[in-house]
Design a protein around this motif. Sequence first.
Motif, PDB file in Angstrom:
ATOM      1  N   GLY A  59       0.824  -1.198   0.000  1.00 39.77           N
ATOM      2  CA  GLY A  59       0.000   0.000   0.000  1.00 39.77           C
ATOM      3  C   GLY A  59       0.855   1.243   0.000  1.00 39.77           C
ATOM      4  O   GLY A  59       1.952   1.251   0.571  1.00 39.77           O
ATOM      5  N   THR A  60       0.362   2.287  -0.651  1.00 41.09           N
ATOM      6  CA  THR A  60       1.093   3.563  -0.696  1.00 41.09           C
ATOM      7  C   THR A  60       0.151   4.737  -0.469  1.00 41.09           C
ATOM      8  O   THR A  60       0.457   5.865  -0.826  1.00 41.09           O
ATOM      9  N   GLU A  61      -0.995   4.491   0.137  1.00 35.06           N
ATOM     10  CA  GLU A  61      -1.959   5.553   0.397  1.00 35.06           C
ATOM     11  C   GLU A  61      -1.601   6.252   1.709  1.00 35.06           C
ATOM     12  O   GLU A  61      -1.711   5.668   2.784  1.00 35.06           O
ATOM     13  N   ARG A  62      -1.131   7.492   1.620  1.00 28.91           N
ATOM     14  CA  ARG A  62      -0.746   8.282   2.797  1.00 28.91           C
ATOM     15  C   ARG A  62       0.393   7.634   3.573  1.00 28.91           C
ATOM     16  O   ARG A  62       0.508   7.810   4.780  1.00 28.91           O
ATOM     17  N   THR A  64       3.894   4.426   2.979  1.00 23.02           N
ATOM     18  CA  THR A  64       4.256   3.150   2.391  1.00 23.02           C
ATOM     19  C   THR A  64       4.047   2.035   3.413  1.00 23.02           C
ATOM     20  O   THR A  64       4.535   2.117   4.544  1.00 23.02           O
ATOM     21  N   SER A 139       0.604   3.996 -11.669  1.00 27.76           N
ATOM     22  CA  SER A 139      -0.281   3.523 -10.599  1.00 27.76           C
ATOM     23  C   SER A 139      -1.602   3.044 -11.168  1.00 27.76           C
ATOM     24  O   SER A 139      -1.980   3.372 -12.295  1.00 27.76           O
ATOM     25  N   ASP A 141      -4.610   3.873 -10.573  1.00 25.38           N
ATOM     26  CA  ASP A 141      -5.569   4.916 -10.917  1.00 25.38           C
ATOM     27  C   ASP A 141      -5.045   5.870 -11.987  1.00 25.38           C
ATOM     28  O   ASP A 141      -5.739   6.809 -12.393  1.00 25.38           O
TER      29      ASP A 141
END
Length: 239
Positions: A59-62, A64, A139, A141
């Motif tokens: 995951g890299t949302e806000r 790592t 990415s 998205d």
Amino acid sequence: MTKQKTLKAPFSLSGKGLHTGLDIQITLLPAPAGTGRVIRRVDLEGTPEIPALSEFVKGTERGTVLVKGDASVSTVEHAMAALYAKGVDNCYIEVNAPEFPILDGSARLYVEGIDAAGLEEQDLPVEHYIVKRRQEVVSADGRSRIVLLPDSKFGVDVHISFDSPVLNNQFASLEDLADFDKEIASCRTFVFVREVEMLLANNLIKGGDLDNALVIYDEPMAQENLDKICDLMKVTRRT
């Protein structure tokens, strides 16, 4: 031929977790040649290890997130940047929580800790990844991409764009890792004030405050909404 390096001595840092709000201690220790950078969750039974390798990024949302088996750890990016820039190829990183402490929101204290501990050269050579042709990773998205190009030395160009009147199209370059301490290490985590309530609702930034992040106020907000956000972040609004 460049030889691998590790720390001459261990050092520890402590502070809040940005997302968990926990009081966290992290210790970076010397490791044998060929070990790499390995994270140990000392708060979990058996002290599971998570190598800091791309294959374990989940995951890299806000921040790592690294995961191996049932163990995970997040908010590792500032420490990893400092270790790479300072040439620490091998070290153990012991942490007593599911994330690294955010400290002041930058890599500065990691750099200072590495400088104080010093580096020790080891017997094995560094294995460099050689970029022989253009490579691109996008990415899921489509909003972020990394482009690798062949060159005779390491360098980074970063471009960023937000739907914001104060932080729209910007760029920065790092042409020599020797400049990391001065140009990059003190760069801090930031958030738009309009995002704060949403992030808290998603169980994030529970440890966030003005000591460890920059909060960007870039558009008018209703007084009651701004007061609510200031209350959630436990800060006093300055007019």
